[in-house]
Design a protein around this motif. Structure first.
Motif, PDB file in Angstrom:
ATOM      1  N   ARG A  23      32.383 -51.413  25.754  1.00 27.00           N
ATOM      2  CA  ARG A  23      33.671 -51.831  25.196  1.00 27.00           C
ATOM      3  C   ARG A  23      33.738 -53.331  24.932  1.00 27.00           C
ATOM      4  O   ARG A  23      34.268 -53.764  23.904  1.00 27.00           O
ATOM      5  N   ILE A  24      33.176 -54.121  25.833  1.00 23.37           N
ATOM      6  CA  ILE A  24      33.354 -55.571  25.761  1.00 23.37           C
ATOM      7  C   ILE A  24      32.214 -56.300  25.062  1.00 23.37           C
ATOM      8  O   ILE A  24      32.456 -57.203  24.251  1.00 23.37           O
ATOM      9  N   PRO A  26      30.190 -55.759  22.558  1.00 23.98           N
ATOM     10  CA  PRO A  26      30.222 -55.916  21.098  1.00 23.98           C
ATOM     11  C   PRO A  26      31.250 -56.953  20.621  1.00 23.98           C
ATOM     12  O   PRO A  26      31.163 -57.429  19.478  1.00 23.98           O
ATOM     13  N   GLN A  27      32.203 -57.307  21.481  1.00 21.19           N
ATOM     14  CA  GLN A  27      33.198 -58.310  21.112  1.00 21.19           C
ATOM     15  C   GLN A  27      32.666 -59.739  21.252  1.00 21.19           C
ATOM     16  O   GLN A  27      33.265 -60.680  20.711  1.00 21.19           O
ATOM     17  N   ILE A  28      31.569 -59.906  21.991  1.00 22.28           N
ATOM     18  CA  ILE A  28      31.058 -61.245  22.263  1.00 22.28           C
ATOM     19  C   ILE A  28      30.102 -61.664  21.148  1.00 22.28           C
ATOM     20  O   ILE A  28      29.047 -61.051  20.970  1.00 22.28           O
ATOM     21  N   PRO A  29      30.469 -62.693  20.394  1.00 21.48           N
ATOM     22  CA  PRO A  29      29.606 -63.125  19.296  1.00 21.48           C
ATOM     23  C   PRO A  29      28.315 -63.733  19.824  1.00 21.48           C
ATOM     24  O   PRO A  29      28.330 -64.462  20.828  1.00 21.48           O
ATOM     25  N   TYR A  57      22.732 -54.074  22.877  1.00 28.90           N
ATOM     26  CA  TYR A  57      23.869 -54.804  22.316  1.00 28.90           C
ATOM     27  C   TYR A  57      23.646 -56.313  22.219  1.00 28.90           C
ATOM     28  O   TYR A  57      24.387 -56.988  21.500  1.00 28.90           O
ATOM     29  N   ASN A 206      39.014 -58.104  32.161  1.00 27.81           N
ATOM     30  CA  ASN A 206      38.315 -57.148  31.301  1.00 27.81           C
ATOM     31  C   ASN A 206      39.200 -56.623  30.173  1.00 27.81           C
ATOM     32  O   ASN A 206      38.721 -55.867  29.318  1.00 27.81           O
ATOM     33  N   ASN A 209      40.907 -60.496  25.048  1.00 27.21           N
ATOM     34  CA  ASN A 209      40.315 -60.401  23.718  1.00 27.21           C
ATOM     35  C   ASN A 209      39.120 -61.351  23.691  1.00 27.21           C
ATOM     36  O   ASN A 209      39.276 -62.562  23.526  1.00 27.21           O
ATOM     37  N   PHE A 210      37.922 -60.820  23.877  1.00 27.07           N
ATOM     38  CA  PHE A 210      36.746 -61.659  24.010  1.00 27.07           C
ATOM     39  C   PHE A 210      36.345 -62.334  22.702  1.00 27.07           C
ATOM     40  O   PHE A 210      35.668 -63.358  22.721  1.00 27.07           O
ATOM     41  N   ARG A 211      36.773 -61.779  21.591  1.00 22.52           N
ATOM     42  CA  ARG A 211      36.489 -62.434  20.311  1.00 22.52           C
ATOM     43  C   ARG A 211      37.203 -63.779  20.216  1.00 22.52           C
ATOM     44  O   ARG A 211      36.747 -64.700  19.535  1.00 22.52           O
TER      45      ARG A 211
END
Length: 223
Positions: A23-24, A26-29, A57, A206, A209-211
């Motif tokens: 879940r998380i 993929p949000q981290i560039p 990932y 958790n 919004n990690f983006r």
């Protein structure tokens, strides 16, 4: 993967399960300044399959937080063939274990990280080693976070850097707003745990919004 001199890094630690990673992460560039950690609880829960999942990932540095205390060379090998670029060993382990660990990491082209959790004098522990590690982790443990009188022992950073050319990681209840403190005190890498709302420990929620969160954290690296 070489580390650039005078550059700061941040390590994001996953300690839960594969669903949280899926879940998380993929949000981290992607950014070469970001390390992704397969935390000790995560590895115990998911095993080597968990490290392989993170590798699916993440194309950057993956840290296997083994906290090895014996038989370190075999554990390094296991994580290496499953996609890790770095691993940890307990600084409280015997000198022989530390030497085997650092040598095994070097042979596998992995970063060696010695975790000084519970070690009173990290510098003294490093002195007899044949080869020094790539990283030394100055660590206030998760169970110690409830004790407000215990702090990350930043004074050890200066002592170690005065003798050895190795990088220093700082860990222990760091949050988005305290990353700058770690770097101000001489750390090269700040470790942040991803935590749930029910977790008594500090870290990155958790449900954040990690983006948005990760670029904010990277801005604290001063580059």
């Amino acid at each position: 993967m070489g580390l650039e001199p005078n550059r700061r890094y941040v390590q994001i630690a996953f300690n839960s399960d594969v669903s949280e990673v899926q879940r998380i992460l993929p949000q981290i560039p992607y950014d070469p300044r970001i390390f992704i950690e397969a935390g000790t609880p995560f590895i115990k829960r998911e095993g080597m399959a968990g490290i392989r999942l993170i590798r699916r990932y993440w194309r950057g540095v993956i840290v296997a937080d083994l906290k090895s205390s014996d038989g370190a060379a075999d554990e390094v090998y296991m994580t290496a063939i499953n996609g890790a670029n770095a691993a940890t060993v307990m600084g409280s382990a015997p000198v022989e274990t530390l030497n085997h660990f650092i040598n095994a990491c070097s042979e596998r082209k992995m970063y060696s990280m010695v975790d000084m959790l519970g070690v009173i004098n990290p510098l003294r522990k490093l002195m007899p080693l044949r080869v020094k590690p790539d990283f030394v982790i100055i660590h206030k443990g998760r169970d110690e976070e409830s004790n407000n009188q215990k702090l990350i022992r930043y004074k050890d950073i200066t002592k170690i850097k005065s003798k050895f050319d190795c990088l220093i990681s700082a860990a222990g209840g760091l949050e988005e707003n305290s990353v700058r403190t770690a770097f101000f005190n001489g750390a090269d890498l700040a470790i942040l745990n991803i935590v749930s709302d029910s977790d008594r420990n500090n870290g990155l929620s958790n449900f954040a919004n990690f983006r948005i969160l990760i670029p904010k954290i990277l801005s604290e690296l001063g580059e």
